[in-house]
Design a protein around this motif. Structure first.
Motif, short mmCIF file in Angstrom:
data_model
loop_
_atom_site.label_atom_id
_atom_site.label_comp_id
_atom_site.label_asym_id
_atom_site.label_seq_id
_atom_site.Cartn_x
_atom_site.Cartn_y
_atom_site.Cartn_z
N ARG A 169 0.37 14.10 -7.70
CA ARG A 169 1.02 13.86 -8.99
C ARG A 169 1.90 15.05 -9.40
NH1 ARG A 169 -3.07 13.68 -12.57
NH2 ARG A 169 -4.83 13.58 -11.13
N LEU A 176 -2.07 5.30 -11.14
CA LEU A 176 -0.93 6.01 -10.56
C LEU A 176 -1.04 6.00 -9.03
CD1 LEU A 176 -0.50 9.09 -12.94
CD2 LEU A 176 1.13 7.24 -12.58
N ASP A 177 -1.17 4.81 -8.47
CA ASP A 177 -1.20 4.64 -7.01
C ASP A 177 -2.31 5.45 -6.36
OD1 ASP A 177 1.13 3.03 -7.14
OD2 ASP A 177 2.37 4.81 -7.19
N ASN A 178 -3.39 5.72 -7.11
CA ASN A 178 -4.53 6.51 -6.61
C ASN A 178 -4.11 7.90 -6.11
OD1 ASN A 178 -6.89 4.88 -7.02
ND2 ASN A 178 -6.05 3.47 -5.50
N MET A 179 -3.04 8.44 -6.67
CA MET A 179 -2.61 9.78 -6.29
C MET A 179 -3.55 10.83 -6.88
SD MET A 179 1.53 9.80 -6.57
CE MET A 179 2.54 9.10 -5.25
N GLY A 199 -5.32 -1.97 -13.05
CA GLY A 199 -5.60 -2.27 -11.66
C GLY A 199 -7.06 -2.54 -11.35
N ARG A 224 5.04 14.66 -7.46
CA ARG A 224 5.81 13.54 -8.01
C ARG A 224 6.59 13.98 -9.26
NH1 ARG A 224 2.90 7.65 -8.71
NH2 ARG A 224 4.74 6.41 -9.24
N TRP A 250 8.98 1.61 -7.66
CA TRP A 250 8.35 1.03 -8.85
C TRP A 250 7.77 -0.33 -8.50
CZ3 TRP A 250 9.25 -3.23 -12.16
CH2 TRP A 250 8.59 -3.16 -13.38
N HIS A 251 6.59 -0.63 -9.06
CA HIS A 251 5.91 -1.89 -8.78
C HIS A 251 6.15 -2.88 -9.92
CE1 HIS A 251 4.06 0.07 -5.43
NE2 HIS A 251 3.40 0.93 -6.20
N PRO A 278 7.88 7.26 -5.08
CA PRO A 278 7.38 5.93 -4.76
C PRO A 278 8.25 4.84 -5.40
CG PRO A 278 5.62 7.36 -5.55
CD PRO A 278 6.90 8.08 -5.81
N ALA A 313 9.24 6.91 -10.61
CA ALA A 313 9.43 6.05 -9.44
C ALA A 313 10.90 5.69 -9.34
CB ALA A 313 8.57 4.79 -9.58
#
Length: 334
Positions: free
Chosen positions: A53, A45-48, A265, A56, A124-125, A122, A195
């Motif tokens: 979080r 989770l994007d290193n949150m 990841g 978010r 989305w990737h 954020p 996201a």
């Protein structure tokens, strides 16, 4: 927070992910849910961290509250200092036609945000060139000579999947179990991965077999077709079929869609498949891959890529004779 809401009564601890604690409580005689976000930075989770979080999820719930009929539980209160969310408790009764109501809810969720909401969550990737390279490397490891036209189609796919310019409110983990089927429609829970991006990436879950879910399932094609039509019609995307298939291909080439969130990841999971298999839920990683290859092998708008997927499926079934099809009936724990 409870100075405003009153003292909770009859707390009951519920099952949850390692990233949260959840209780059922009563407030003034009415049932409610309390969720506390816990833990350190989350690689998937994007290193949150827990505080990020919490923010978010609270932000996503407030955005989702724009939808009518509702698509999420009401956010009754939020306590950032203790990373608490107090939520409406929802009933749940899943029926055989759940994918259609699920798709209708996704359509409403994805439509609540506009370009003016850019930056609230954020982005989305989507899949990356590294994902495409790993997929092609897996094809080579399976003994397949990859043709140039397949490589070109894959590069073009990445361009089409670029999330830039998309602003749909993405749930981030729309798995069965993170939904509740109520008398007024399906609602989604657990927005900590929310996201902004292209909602077709989530509609694709139904066809590609619930890619980031422990309960991967090969739903009947007729039911998937009906659910997709309901979504595309609701959003006015009458020409969205090829873009939807692109989204399916995007999940196929992502090795991180073979493992649970805590392991994403951190490794090339497609490369791991040649030497090992592993289970997540009721099915193995190789089972997940071969289902996705079967879906992509039928893509008429990417003929070279489809032929590559067909060959990969043929070689995989020869090399891995213990492969099994995904379950056709959904397994849930709620």
């Amino acid at each position: 927070m409870y100075d405003t809401l009153g003292t909770p009564a009859n707390p009951q601890r519920l099952g949850s992910s390692p990233r949260s604690r959840v209780w059922r409580i009563e407030l003034h005689g009415q049932p409610a849910i309390v969720k506390q976000i816990i833990g350190g930075p989350e690689p998937g989770l994007d290193n949150m961290d827990a505080g990020e979080r919490h923010t978010r999820e609270a932000t996503a719930l407030r955005l989702a509250a724009r939808a009518h009929p509702p698509v999420a539980p009401a956010l009754i209160a939020s306590d950032p200092a203790h990373r608490l969310l107090v939520l409406e408790q929802l009933p749940n009764r899943r029926t055989g036609a759940w994918p259609i109501r699920y798709a209708e809810t996704l359509a409403r969720l994805h439509a609540v945000t506009t370009p003016a909401d850019t930056g609230t969550l954020p982005p989305w990737h989507g899949p990356t060139p590294a994902d495409a390279d790993a997929f092609l490397a897996l094809a080579a490891a399976l003994g397949i000579a990859v043709r140039a036209d397949a490589e070109t189609e894959l590069a073009d796919l990445l361009d089409r999947l670029d999330p830039t310019g998309h602003h749909d409110l993405i749930h981030g983990d729309p798995c069965p179990g993170n939904d509740r089927h109520t008398p007024t429609g399906t609602r989604l829970l657990d927005f900590e991965a929310a996201a902004l991006g292209n909602g077709l990436a989530e509609l694709a879950y139904l066809r590609i077999g619930l890619p980031t879910c422990w309960n991967a399932t090969a739903l009947p094609n007729t039911l998937v077709d009906e659910a997709e039509t309901a979504y595309l019609t609701a959003r006015g995307l009458t020409g969205g079929r090829e873009a939807l298939l692109d989204a399916c291909a995007g999940w196929l080439i992502r090795g991180d869609a073979l493992v649970e969130r805590a392991h994403r990841g951190q490794a090339d999971h497609l490369a791991r498949l040649t030497g090992e298999d592993w289970h997540w839920g009721a099915v193995s990683a190789r089972d997940r891959l071969t289902h996705r290859l079967t879906v992509a092998a039928a893509f008429e708008h990417m003929p070279a890529f489809a032929r590559l997927c067909q060959k990969m499926h043929q070689h995989a079934t020869t090399l891995w004779p213990s492969l099994r099809p995904l379950p056709s009936r959904l397994i849930t724990w709620v």
